[in-house]
Design a protein around this motif. Sequence first.
Motif, short mmCIF file in Angstrom:
data_model
loop_
_atom_site.label_atom_id
_atom_site.label_comp_id
_atom_site.label_asym_id
_atom_site.label_seq_id
_atom_site.Cartn_x
_atom_site.Cartn_y
_atom_site.Cartn_z
N LEU A 17 43.49 45.61 28.55
CA LEU A 17 44.19 44.44 29.09
C LEU A 17 45.09 44.82 30.25
O LEU A 17 45.14 44.13 31.27
N ALA A 18 45.79 45.94 30.10
CA ALA A 18 46.65 46.41 31.20
C ALA A 18 45.81 46.72 32.43
O ALA A 18 46.20 46.40 33.56
N HIS A 19 44.63 47.31 32.24
CA HIS A 19 43.74 47.63 33.36
C HIS A 19 43.23 46.34 34.01
O HIS A 19 43.16 46.25 35.24
N LEU A 20 42.87 45.37 33.19
CA LEU A 20 42.40 44.08 33.72
C LEU A 20 43.47 43.44 34.60
O LEU A 20 43.20 42.99 35.71
N VAL A 21 44.71 43.43 34.10
CA VAL A 21 45.80 42.81 34.84
C VAL A 21 46.10 43.59 36.13
O VAL A 21 46.23 43.01 37.20
N SER A 22 46.19 44.91 36.02
CA SER A 22 46.53 45.70 37.20
C SER A 22 45.38 45.75 38.21
O SER A 22 45.61 45.93 39.39
N GLY A 23 44.15 45.55 37.74
CA GLY A 23 42.99 45.57 38.63
C GLY A 23 42.79 44.26 39.37
O GLY A 23 42.02 44.19 40.33
N SER A 24 43.48 43.22 38.94
CA SER A 24 43.35 41.94 39.63
C SER A 24 44.23 41.95 40.87
O SER A 24 44.91 42.91 41.16
N ALA A 25 44.21 40.85 41.56
CA ALA A 25 44.99 40.75 42.81
C ALA A 25 46.47 40.51 42.54
O ALA A 25 47.25 40.32 43.46
N LEU A 26 46.87 40.54 41.28
CA LEU A 26 48.25 40.25 40.92
C LEU A 26 49.13 41.47 41.11
O LEU A 26 48.74 42.59 40.78
N ASN A 27 50.33 41.26 41.61
CA ASN A 27 51.32 42.32 41.72
C ASN A 27 52.32 42.10 40.59
O ASN A 27 53.22 41.27 40.71
N VAL A 28 52.13 42.79 39.47
CA VAL A 28 52.94 42.55 38.27
C VAL A 28 53.42 43.86 37.67
O VAL A 28 52.87 44.92 37.93
N GLU A 29 54.45 43.72 36.84
CA GLU A 29 54.95 44.85 36.04
C GLU A 29 54.39 44.66 34.64
O GLU A 29 54.55 43.60 34.04
N ILE A 30 53.74 45.70 34.11
CA ILE A 30 53.10 45.61 32.79
C ILE A 30 53.78 46.58 31.84
O ILE A 30 53.97 47.76 32.15
N VAL A 31 54.14 46.07 30.67
CA VAL A 31 54.67 46.90 29.59
C VAL A 31 53.75 46.66 28.40
O VAL A 31 53.38 45.52 28.11
N GLN A 32 53.40 47.74 27.70
CA GLN A 32 52.54 47.59 26.53
C GLN A 32 53.14 48.31 25.34
O GLN A 32 53.81 49.33 25.49
N THR A 33 52.92 47.73 24.16
CA THR A 33 53.45 48.34 22.94
C THR A 33 52.54 48.05 21.75
O THR A 33 51.83 47.04 21.73
N ASP A 34 52.61 48.95 20.77
CA ASP A 34 51.89 48.76 19.51
C ASP A 34 52.88 48.64 18.36
O ASP A 34 52.54 48.86 17.21
#
Length: 197
Positions: A17-34
């Motif tokens: 999911l992080a790769h999908l978001v960062s690979g899109s044209a969006l300029n976003v900050e992504i944080v992930q946790t389990d």
Amino acid sequence: MPKILVIDRCFLSRTGLAHLVSGSALNVEIVQTDDLLRAREYMKEKPDVVIADFYGFLHDLHHIDQLSSIFAASSSKTRFILLPAVKSVLLENYCATQNVWFNADKSCSLAVLNEALQNALTLSHAKTDSRHIASLLTLREEQILQLWKKGDSNESIAEHMQITVKTVYTYKRNIRMKLGADNRFTLFRRGTELAEI
């Protein structure tokens, strides 16, 4: 810069999911946790979008309402995208009472997921949320507010909703907090805002 929080037990799902978001044209900050405790902490930063699979956490929860702290910590602009790995009636019923932007399972296409994400980010930054005051409340809180406005006693509300009187007090406190009322009298003086609830 928009913030996205990804909550998922599965490492591959989180990183995908992080790769999908960062690979899109969006300029976003992504944080992930389990971890749900860390997720609650990250919610203090008011992410714009939360992508979550809560199914993997169900066996860790003493009660499904423990997820409410994550929903309660969100801002009015936070959009929840839920992608459970497996369908769960308990989880579906709970999430139906929350403000969920998009709900599908993990088998949905990447194009559909990407479109939901784009829409969520666009709308969360387009304007300040101008929702009706009732949409700030969960379905149960709205039901309790209706009974409260009718003048039902706490015992009557508890019996009708099949909950304890102590839980009624908790719901009432949460309603007052969400609607910005210092006390119950303030809440009903603002009758013009609440009349359509």
